[in-house]
Structure formats: structure tokens, C-alpha cells
Design a protein around this motif. Sequence first.
Motif, PDB file in Angstrom:
ATOM      1  N   THR A 332       0.804  -1.247  -0.104  1.00 58.53           N
ATOM      2  CA  THR A 332      -0.104  -0.075  -0.058  1.00 58.53           C
ATOM      3  C   THR A 332       0.985   1.150  -0.066  1.00 58.53           C
ATOM      4  O   THR A 332       1.983   1.217   0.367  1.00 58.53           O
ATOM      5  CB  THR A 332      -0.811   0.050   1.315  1.00 58.53           C
ATOM      6  OG1 THR A 332      -0.092   0.211   2.200  1.00 58.53           O
ATOM      7  CG2 THR A 332      -1.649  -1.168   1.334  1.00 58.53           C
ATOM      8  N   GLY A 333       0.336   2.598  -0.304  1.00 62.22           N
ATOM      9  CA  GLY A 333       1.011   3.711  -0.205  1.00 62.22           C
ATOM     10  C   GLY A 333       1.283   3.841   1.087  1.00 62.22           C
ATOM     11  O   GLY A 333       2.748   4.432   1.211  1.00 62.22           O
ATOM     12  N   LYS A 334       0.645   3.613   2.085  1.00 63.39           N
ATOM     13  CA  LYS A 334       0.983   3.848   3.414  1.00 63.39           C
ATOM     14  C   LYS A 334       2.327   2.928   3.879  1.00 63.39           C
ATOM     15  O   LYS A 334       3.210   3.364   4.187  1.00 63.39           O
ATOM     16  CB  LYS A 334       0.225   3.369   4.520  1.00 63.39           C
ATOM     17  CG  LYS A 334      -1.078   4.536   4.561  1.00 63.39           C
ATOM     18  CD  LYS A 334      -1.796   4.312   5.529  1.00 63.39           C
ATOM     19  CE  LYS A 334      -2.869   5.185   5.813  1.00 63.39           C
ATOM     20  NZ  LYS A 334      -3.735   5.090   6.957  1.00 63.39           N
ATOM     21  N   GLU A 335       2.414   1.526   3.446  1.00 60.61           N
ATOM     22  CA  GLU A 335       3.525   0.768   3.574  1.00 60.61           C
ATOM     23  C   GLU A 335       4.954   1.519   2.962  1.00 60.61           C
ATOM     24  O   GLU A 335       5.970   1.377   3.379  1.00 60.61           O
ATOM     25  CB  GLU A 335       3.280  -0.702   2.999  1.00 60.61           C
ATOM     26  CG  GLU A 335       2.640  -1.459   3.977  1.00 60.61           C
ATOM     27  CD  GLU A 335       2.088  -2.907   3.311  1.00 60.61           C
ATOM     28  OE1 GLU A 335       2.966  -3.852   3.678  1.00 60.61           O
ATOM     29  OE2 GLU A 335       1.594  -2.958   2.340  1.00 60.61           O
ATOM     30  N   ILE A 336       4.482   1.841   1.556  1.00 58.12           N
ATOM     31  CA  ILE A 336       5.947   2.425   0.778  1.00 58.12           C
ATOM     32  C   ILE A 336       6.292   3.430   1.542  1.00 58.12           C
ATOM     33  O   ILE A 336       7.516   3.616   1.919  1.00 58.12           O
ATOM     34  CB  ILE A 336       5.555   2.750  -0.505  1.00 58.12           C
ATOM     35  CG1 ILE A 336       4.907   1.295  -1.431  1.00 58.12           C
ATOM     36  CG2 ILE A 336       6.550   3.514  -1.001  1.00 58.12           C
ATOM     37  CD1 ILE A 336       6.105   0.440  -1.365  1.00 58.12           C
ATOM     38  N   THR A 337       5.532   4.268   2.080  1.00 54.71           N
ATOM     39  CA  THR A 337       5.932   5.631   3.042  1.00 54.71           C
ATOM     40  C   THR A 337       6.716   4.963   4.086  1.00 54.71           C
ATOM     41  O   THR A 337       7.927   5.833   4.629  1.00 54.71           O
ATOM     42  CB  THR A 337       4.918   6.537   3.235  1.00 54.71           C
ATOM     43  OG1 THR A 337       4.331   6.996   2.009  1.00 54.71           O
ATOM     44  CG2 THR A 337       5.421   7.629   4.105  1.00 54.71           C
ATOM     45  N   ARG A 338       6.182   4.039   4.969  1.00 55.49           N
ATOM     46  CA  ARG A 338       7.123   3.598   6.008  1.00 55.49           C
ATOM     47  C   ARG A 338       8.243   2.956   5.829  1.00 55.49           C
ATOM     48  O   ARG A 338       9.192   3.156   6.458  1.00 55.49           O
ATOM     49  CB  ARG A 338       5.795   2.741   6.951  1.00 55.49           C
ATOM     50  CG  ARG A 338       4.589   3.370   7.476  1.00 55.49           C
ATOM     51  CD  ARG A 338       4.120   2.190   8.365  1.00 55.49           C
ATOM     52  NE  ARG A 338       2.547   2.574   8.657  1.00 55.49           N
ATOM     53  CZ  ARG A 338       1.467   2.304   8.307  1.00 55.49           C
ATOM     54  NH1 ARG A 338       1.299   1.413   7.684  1.00 55.49           N
ATOM     55  NH2 ARG A 338       0.495   2.848   8.698  1.00 55.49           N
ATOM     56  N   ILE A 339       8.340   2.048   4.725  1.00 53.82           N
ATOM     57  CA  ILE A 339       9.550   1.755   4.437  1.00 53.82           C
ATOM     58  C   ILE A 339      10.651   2.597   4.010  1.00 53.82           C
ATOM     59  O   ILE A 339      11.826   2.696   4.457  1.00 53.82           O
ATOM     60  CB  ILE A 339       9.408   0.663   3.151  1.00 53.82           C
ATOM     61  CG1 ILE A 339       8.651  -0.490   3.510  1.00 53.82           C
ATOM     62  CG2 ILE A 339      10.835   0.366   2.170  1.00 53.82           C
ATOM     63  CD1 ILE A 339       8.260  -1.369   2.161  1.00 53.82           C
ATOM     64  N   TRP A 340      10.010   3.915   3.227  1.00 50.62           N
ATOM     65  CA  TRP A 340      11.108   4.815   2.617  1.00 50.62           C
ATOM     66  C   TRP A 340      11.345   5.759   3.977  1.00 50.62           C
ATOM     67  O   TRP A 340      12.571   6.065   4.163  1.00 50.62           O
ATOM     68  CB  TRP A 340      10.249   5.770   1.723  1.00 50.62           C
ATOM     69  CG  TRP A 340      10.923   7.140   1.570  1.00 50.62           C
ATOM     70  CD1 TRP A 340      12.120   7.347   0.838  1.00 50.62           C
ATOM     71  CD2 TRP A 340      10.574   8.565   1.947  1.00 50.62           C
ATOM     72  NE1 TRP A 340      12.396   8.490   0.876  1.00 50.62           N
ATOM     73  CE2 TRP A 340      11.454   9.381   1.455  1.00 50.62           C
ATOM     74  CE3 TRP A 340       9.257   8.889   2.494  1.00 50.62           C
ATOM     75  CZ2 TRP A 340      11.367  10.663   1.329  1.00 50.62           C
ATOM     76  CZ3 TRP A 340       9.012  10.294   2.829  1.00 50.62           C
ATOM     77  CH2 TRP A 340      10.172  11.161   2.104  1.00 50.62           C
TER      78      TRP A 340
END
Length: 585
Positions: A332-340
Motif C-alpha cells: 500500500t501507499g502507507k507501507e511504501i512511505t513507512r519503508i522509505w
Amino acid sequence: MSTDSSLSIHINSQSRLFPTTHCRTKALQGTETTQHTIPLSILDATVANFAATAGVWIYDPPSCTSDHGHTAMSAACLKQSLQETLNAYPHWAGQLEWTRPQRPHQHHGVNDHTQRHGRVQVTCGSPSDPGVEFVEAYCDNMAVKDLVPSGEDRAGKCKVWDVSSMRARELFPSTVMALRGDAGAPGMKVQITTFADAGIAIAIMFAHPLADAQAMSHFMHDWAAVNAAMVANAQIPALSPVFDPSLLDLAAAGDIDSPSPDAEIVNAAQELPVHRFDWWASEKGCPDGWDEATKIPEEFAGSEDARSEGKPMPWSQWNIDAPVGNYLVHFTGKEITRIWKTACATVAEEDKSSAAGLPSRHDAILAHMWILINRARDSKSSSTTSSSSTTTTSGVDLIHLDLTLGVRSRVSPKLSERFVGSPIFLAHYSLPLEAARSSPLGKIALGIRGTTALFTTPSVAALLHEKAHQVSAQRYWDGFCGRHHVIVTSWAHLNVYQVDFVGDGRNVPRYVLPLMPDVDGCLQLMEARPNGLDQEDGVQGGLNAEVKDRKEKRHWTDNGVDVKLQMEAEALQRLLNDPLLRKYA
């Protein structure tokens, strides 16, 4: 989803298509021909033996209450608009072929780089042009909804999906393509498959020298725009692809037409992280069926160029008979942001001021996946040293992330985003196994960013010089597969889910499949389909928001990211069961 994955596909018609302005079209038969031959670029020639560039755009049944949507998505309409679109891409209906060079062992006397061994060209505008292979087919035992889970399901209840259940290769014409078959073989082929529920699959494939993923994506947008205009009886849009391979070659450093390369420029190129595995030095251990590529062409017998062996392929690292899994993993977009954010937070303090800058979201998701892959692969077998593996000076085996990089924005002057061809190459970021599986996310993400940052305009110019002077354009492979390698290709920023053949803003593909070879170590990532489930920072990532305002500036990861991964089946299952995969959910 249906448990029966077999597709019952019937061919309704099979033909070769030409631009409406071509001399082979009915209205223009008998007119004067304007045949011409165009040498393709340095980089186009290097990908001649690569797997084809291919994708499938799958659409739900048209939802329009009128006949407009059904007409737009009919095979007859798509066929007509395809021919109209080909007017802007006439060379794709031409003959992709090998050049007829001077005697290869006289390479150092050939003053035209386009005529050296292994170079390719397109001849078009002739009545003998092969045209584009076009197939109309019908699948009578499957509805689209049973073939592919919806975007909402892929982002929700089935964030992991076995792509092999789709049997995608059955959606492509079986015709042998140019450079693989006899004269007259097409360089482009298209199949329109209508499913039992009136859903549509549009499968398109190019011989790799003709188009990379970016060129293919731009073409799909052009075709969709032309189709929508024709159905609406509107003016056909002006299309502006740029097909001039010489523009890329002009960006090379030094004189690429001189009899010999410039040693200083070649030395600069060879400082770059590029593998350069030598097919001609790789006969030992080569799997059955591949040995033809390792044979030195007869024309080079006894030549000095053939005797200078390079780095052999590390065949012992790749079991080509091992079963390969093929899964799509949605973040998800949220997962990507947290990974980043985690990647940025774990960059060492002394590295935060590096010239490469902090990692991007793209760097971070690649780093996350590479760590998972290296954890999942058998560490005992991965650490087995072979004479052909890449090692550090201390003898420790290295693990490689082989990155596909584009050059459109890396050369001077920059090439248009709509430059047609395959202006790509492979670079690698490498680490010892233990570091590649256990280093902080930020360290690996920054390493990926630092590797790509090495390919500046002068560096790429030097690399083009080196490749232009190589004795044969396909002699070296800059990537590899197997347990020490992952080849990465990215379809980010291509807006593949905005290919709308109806033109109403709602004809969003159910799924876009990048077709990749079934090999151990192939990773592809792209933006996910807009859906109602992904939100980031209060921005609704759903389809309605996307349709409502396409001009809204949004990050390419806001709707989430789909990662398609092909690797050895047992290792892939370990990856999918690794708790680290969903650590940031």
C-alpha cells in the motif's frame, strides 16, 4: 477465482497489419514505394538477444449503458485504430534484421559503427515489409473476473497473488519474431482476446531492439487516444514519437567510427559497475540448449578480438531446471512511505551528506525486497565459492542487484521521453551475502542510490563509446540470473493504468501484466491500479479521485506499488512467509 487455470482460446482471425499510409494498404496499392533502411542505436543492438518487451492490458466488460464502450473495445475498432496509430510508428511494420557488416575479423578497419558485427537495422516502406502480426481470439471458458483478481482484492484480501495461474503466454500470438526466425518475421505482434463475459485482454509484444517498456507504454497511450477519438468521431490526435536512433549514438564520447577505441575513454567506462560477462568465454558449464551463444562465430576464427577472453558466466550459481515461482506482491501507499521513512532514518550519520542524497521510495522498496530475497535464498549454497563467481579481494562471494537503467535523461543533449527504442543498460550494486541480508535498510537503499548516481552524463557517454567499439554487440551480458543475482526492471512513472481506449476516464485496466521470462531472479515493480483502499496522508487513492482530477500532483506510489517477483519456487515461498515482508503494514 476459478480453480481451472487452463484457457480455451480460439483464433478468430490472423493477419498482418500496416499503417494506413503504407503502400501495402488497399487504398494505396500500386503507389510509389519509399523504402529506406535505418540503423538502430548502439544500445538497441546490445539487447537483440534479450527477451521480448511485452505486456498485457486486461479490461473488465464495458460498463457503458450505451453502445459506445462496447464499440470502442471491439476487436474491429481496435484493429482499425491500431493501423491509424502505426502511421506514427511505420518502422514497427518494417523488417527488423541484422546488418550485413564487412568481414568481422576486419573490425578495426570498419569506420561505420552501425556496420559492425551484431548490429541491427530496420528496413521499411516496401511491399515486402512483414507488417505487425495481429490476432483476434476468443476465450470461451473464462471470465475476466475469474482470470485476475480485482484491483481492490489485490490491494486488500490477497496482497500476494500467484501470477502463473493466469497463463499469460497463451494470450500472445505464437508467431516467431524477427531476429529469431526467417526473413518476413514480424518485430511486433498484438493479440486481442475477448473473454466469455466480454472482457478484453490486449497483449502486445516487441522484439526488444524496437521498444523498451517506456516506448511500449507511450505507444499504448497513443493507440488508446486514437481509438477513443475515432469512436467519438473526433479529430485524431497528433502523435509525436521520436524515432531517430542516431540521436543516442551522437551522445557517445569520442569517435565511435574510428578504427579503434580510445583507450582512455574505455578505461573510464570500465571503472563503472557493469558485469560484462563474456558469452565467448562461457562454454564450460553452459546448460544444454544455450551453448550456441558461447561459440565464437566462424568469421572471427583466428582473430585477435576473439582470443581476448572476458569474465565467464557463473553457471554454477544458476540451476535453470529448478522450478520458478511467479508472484505479485502489493504494498500500500502507507507501507511504501513507512519503508522509505525507515530507510532514511537508518542511513548512517556520516552518509547523510553524500552526493547521492537520501534514498528515494524507489530505492527503499528495492532495498526491502533485496534483503528479503537474500534472506530467502539458501545461504549455505549461496556462499559456495565457484571459480567464475564475482568475489571481493578477500575471496568473499558477492551478491548482485542488477539494475536496468535508462539513458534518455542521462545523455547530452537529453533524449525526449518519447524517444523510441531501447536506450537501456544494466548496472550492478553488490555486497557480500551477509551484508546483503542483514545490513540496515537505509545502508542498502543508499547504496542503490549511489550506484545509479555513478552514471552521470560523461560516464554514460564513455559507456556508449565502449559498447560501440565492442567487436560484437551481443558478446557481453551485463546481467545474470540464479542465486547470486536479481535483475530489476522498473515500470514506475509510466501511467499504465491510464490507458483508456474508451475515452470516458473510467475505462481503467483491471490489471496490467509485464511479461517477464520465467527465470530465477527477475524483479519488476510498477505503480498499482487506483483503488478505494490505499490512502496516504489523507489523500484518497481510489479510482474516483484519480478520474476526478488527473492533473492533481501525486506521488507515483500513492496508489501502492506492485512488485512482481520470479525466483526459485522454494526460496520464493520462504520469502512470502517471512515476517519481514509485512513489517511495515
